[in-house]
Motif scaffolding. Structure first.
Motif, short mmCIF file in Angstrom:
data_model
loop_
_atom_site.label_atom_id
_atom_site.label_comp_id
_atom_site.label_asym_id
_atom_site.label_seq_id
_atom_site.Cartn_x
_atom_site.Cartn_y
_atom_site.Cartn_z
N GLU A 79 -3.57 -4.00 2.50
CA GLU A 79 -3.47 -4.65 1.19
C GLU A 79 -3.12 -6.12 1.35
O GLU A 79 -3.38 -6.93 0.50
N THR A 80 -2.45 -6.44 2.49
CA THR A 80 -1.98 -7.80 2.68
C THR A 80 -3.05 -8.62 3.40
O THR A 80 -3.33 -8.41 4.57
N VAL A 81 -3.65 -9.54 2.68
CA VAL A 81 -4.71 -10.35 3.25
C VAL A 81 -4.08 -11.60 3.86
O VAL A 81 -3.18 -12.20 3.27
N GLY B 95 0.79 -1.24 0.00
CA GLY B 95 0.00 0.00 0.00
C GLY B 95 0.81 1.28 0.00
O GLY B 95 0.71 2.10 -0.92
N ILE B 96 1.66 1.48 1.02
CA ILE B 96 2.33 2.78 1.15
C ILE B 96 3.40 3.00 0.08
O ILE B 96 3.76 4.15 -0.21
N ALA B 97 3.86 1.91 -0.53
CA ALA B 97 4.86 2.05 -1.59
C ALA B 97 4.28 2.85 -2.77
O ALA B 97 5.04 3.48 -3.53
N CYS C 123 11.48 -4.64 -4.90
CA CYS C 123 11.44 -6.03 -4.44
C CYS C 123 10.39 -6.22 -3.37
O CYS C 123 10.06 -5.28 -2.64
N ASP C 124 9.87 -7.43 -3.33
CA ASP C 124 8.90 -7.80 -2.30
C ASP C 124 9.03 -9.31 -2.10
O ASP C 124 9.21 -10.05 -3.07
N ILE C 125 8.95 -9.74 -0.84
CA ILE C 125 9.05 -11.19 -0.57
C ILE C 125 7.87 -11.92 -1.23
O ILE C 125 7.94 -13.12 -1.44
N TRP D 230 6.61 -4.45 6.14
CA TRP D 230 6.02 -4.56 7.47
C TRP D 230 7.09 -4.11 8.47
O TRP D 230 8.30 -4.19 8.21
N ASN D 231 6.63 -3.72 9.64
CA ASN D 231 7.56 -3.15 10.63
C ASN D 231 8.69 -4.10 11.02
O ASN D 231 9.80 -3.68 11.30
N ASN D 232 8.41 -5.41 11.02
CA ASN D 232 9.42 -6.37 11.49
C ASN D 232 10.62 -6.46 10.56
O ASN D 232 11.65 -7.00 10.93
N1 NAD Z 1 3.39 7.10 6.52
C1 NAD Z 1 2.16 6.65 6.62
O1 NAD Z 1 1.20 7.39 6.81
C2 NAD Z 1 1.94 5.17 6.48
C3 NAD Z 1 0.69 4.69 6.05
C4 NAD Z 1 0.55 3.31 5.90
C5 NAD Z 1 1.59 2.44 6.21
N2 NAD Z 1 2.78 2.95 6.66
C6 NAD Z 1 3.90 2.06 6.99
O2 NAD Z 1 4.37 1.46 5.79
C7 NAD Z 1 4.79 0.12 6.04
C8 NAD Z 1 4.05 -0.81 5.11
O3 NAD Z 1 2.66 -0.71 5.31
P1 NAD Z 1 1.65 -1.10 4.13
O4 NAD Z 1 0.30 -0.63 4.57
O5 NAD Z 1 2.18 -0.63 2.84
O6 NAD Z 1 1.69 -2.69 4.23
P2 NAD Z 1 1.43 -3.73 3.03
O7 NAD Z 1 1.20 -5.05 3.66
O8 NAD Z 1 0.43 -3.18 2.09
O9 NAD Z 1 2.85 -3.75 2.24
C9 NAD Z 1 4.03 -4.20 2.84
C10 NAD Z 1 4.75 -5.09 1.86
O10 NAD Z 1 6.04 -5.41 2.39
C11 NAD Z 1 6.36 -6.73 1.95
N3 NAD Z 1 7.44 -7.24 2.78
C12 NAD Z 1 7.38 -7.70 4.06
N4 NAD Z 1 8.61 -8.05 4.48
C13 NAD Z 1 9.47 -7.83 3.45
C14 NAD Z 1 10.86 -8.00 3.27
N5 NAD Z 1 11.64 -8.47 4.25
N6 NAD Z 1 11.40 -7.65 2.08
C15 NAD Z 1 10.63 -7.18 1.07
N7 NAD Z 1 9.30 -7.00 1.18
C16 NAD Z 1 8.71 -7.32 2.36
C17 NAD Z 1 5.03 -7.48 2.07
O11 NAD Z 1 5.02 -8.65 1.29
C18 NAD Z 1 4.04 -6.43 1.59
O12 NAD Z 1 3.78 -6.54 0.20
C19 NAD Z 1 4.53 -0.13 7.53
O13 NAD Z 1 5.71 0.07 8.25
C20 NAD Z 1 3.49 0.93 7.91
O14 NAD Z 1 3.58 1.30 9.26
C21 NAD Z 1 2.97 4.28 6.75
#
Ligand code: NAD
Length: 352
Positions: free
Chosen positions: A220-222, A12-14, A34-36, A74-76
């Motif tokens: 976005e991640t179900v 999503g945030i990308a 890249c994405d896992i 993800w945060n981890n």
């Molecule tokens: N700034 C903001 O307002 C805002 C808003 C939403 C989310 N975020 C942050 O953005 C981050 C992602 O959130 P999101 O909503 O986009 O989640 P998301 O699940 O939509 O996307 C995260 C993606 O990261 C991928 N991923 C996980 N581990 C990985 C790794 N080791 N290497 C590569 N890809 C990996 C997942 O497969 C997933 O596609 C979070 O840290 C969240 O806190 C910030």
């Protein structure tokens, strides 16, 4: 020469990061993502015309000499991916929260210092017109000495689902996801005082509330088996080294009437409310509310582009980075202390 860009985590945030880079097409070149979850990386690359995509960050970083990397996982995975990118000689914009905890955040800061590269944290709320206007009013003395502030980010029914409920991936619930924005913004506007003592409480009373229909937040991640191992409400009082106190509350789910996201600063000359932008003071021995004209607001689309521009400008030495690794670490110290206080039922001193 254009800076070569890579994006780690293509959910999503990308998309918001990409809107920002696309707006700077003369200054950056989109090289790889890249994405896992490889199909997601592929779809993202096709959507934005990115020539290379991978299923892990190590191959991406090895095969391309990138200048800047956005970490949107993800945060981890923030710490691991950020450290890998810094070690590969990239400047990094890492999404909020900086990490799962202070220990990880300190390792990231150390990696940035060793590499000599910039590590910026995605505290997008710092880029808002409301933040700039508030700082301007405060600096010019209209608010006086701020001794108390109250920050709320409450959702009545707003668990995004997916990984957001899984503590092993998120590190926590609304505190680390939503509270992080308003705590950081409050601290930023108050002049970045250092936190010294925290008292916090967390609850999980309503859980995921996934039986309620028609909610507007969705990850976005179900995941097949939705988990909810995080808090649904967090509240805390944070005392800073200048004596000021910040009260904060953040929820995914709460039996309140309206969703709300606001911060109010109480000074000895005026109160300043961020959203709507208003001041509460006294004029000619009467109480007076002041509503300045102008767009003193936060706009996610506009201000996200400002964040990416600030990052690129900072890398090019043309601007000061508005959200540093030090700010990220300070925030993680506060979050860790709130969670610890909630666990122990006691206030926690932040020791450095
Ligand atoms: N700034 C903001 O307002 C805002 C808003 C939403 C989310 N975020 C942050 O953005 C981050 C992602 O959130 P999101 O909503 O986009 O989640 P998301 O699940 O939509 O996307 C995260 C993606 O990261 C991928 N991923 C996980 N581990 C990985 C790794 N080791 N290497 C590569 N890809 C990996 C997942 O497969 C997933 O596609 C979070 O840290 C969240 O806190 C910030």
């Amino acid at each position: 020469m254009a800076l070569k860009v890579g994006i780690i985590g293509n959910g999503g945030i990308a998309n918001a990061h990409m809107d920002g880079y696309k707006a700077l097409c003369d200054e950056v070149e989109l090289v790889a993502c890249c994405d896992i979850n490889f199909p997601k990386a592929k779809a993202y690359a096709e959507k934005y015309g990115i020539p290379h995509c991978y299923d892990n960050c190590y191959d991406m970083l090895k095969n391309h000499q990138l200048d800047i990397v956005s970490v949107c996982t993800w945060n981890n995975a923030h710490a691991e991916c950020t450290i890998a990118a810094l070690n590969a000689g990239c400047n990094v914009l890492c999404e909020k929260p900086m990490a799962m905890n202070t220990e990880e955040a300190l390792k990231m800061k150390e990696a940035a210092e060793k590499s000599g590269k910039l590590l910026m944290i995605g505290f997008v709320r710092r880029q808002g017109n409301d933040a700039a206007a508030a700082i301007d009013y405060i600096k010019k003395g209209f608010v006086g000495d701020i001794y108390y502030a109250k920050a709320s980010y409450l959702r009545r029914c707003g668990f995004p689902g997916g990984w957001f409920g899984d503590k092993s991936l998120s590190g926590g619930g609304p505190l680390i996801d939503l509270g992080v924005h308003v705590i950081d913004l409050s601290r930023y506007i108050m002049g970045c005082p250092k936190p010294v003592t925290v008292f916090g409480a967390t609850f999980n009373k309503l859980g995921a509330r996934s039986h309620i229909r028609g909610t507007e937040w969705h990850s976005e991640t179900v995941v097949e088996e939705p988990v909810f191992t995080v808090e649904d409400l967090a509240t805390a009082m944070i005392r800073f080294d200048n004596g000021a106190v910040l009260q904060v509350e953040a929820s995914f789910n709460l039996n309140t009437k309206n969703n709300c996201g606001d911060i109010i600063f109480f000074g000895d000359k005026a109160g300043l409310n961020l959203c709507p932008f208003e001041l509460y003071t006294e004029v000619n021995d009467q109480l007076a509310d002041i509503v300045p004209h102008g767009s003193n607001d936060f706009d996610f689309g506009r201000d996200f582009k400002k964040e990416i521009k600030n990052f690129v400008d900072a890398v090019n030495g043309k601007a000061e980075c508005l959200a540093t690794a030090d700010d990220g670490v300070e925030l993680m110290r506060i979050l860790d202390a709130i969670y610890l206080s909630a666990q122990t039922g006691r206030s926690v001193d932040i020791v450095r």
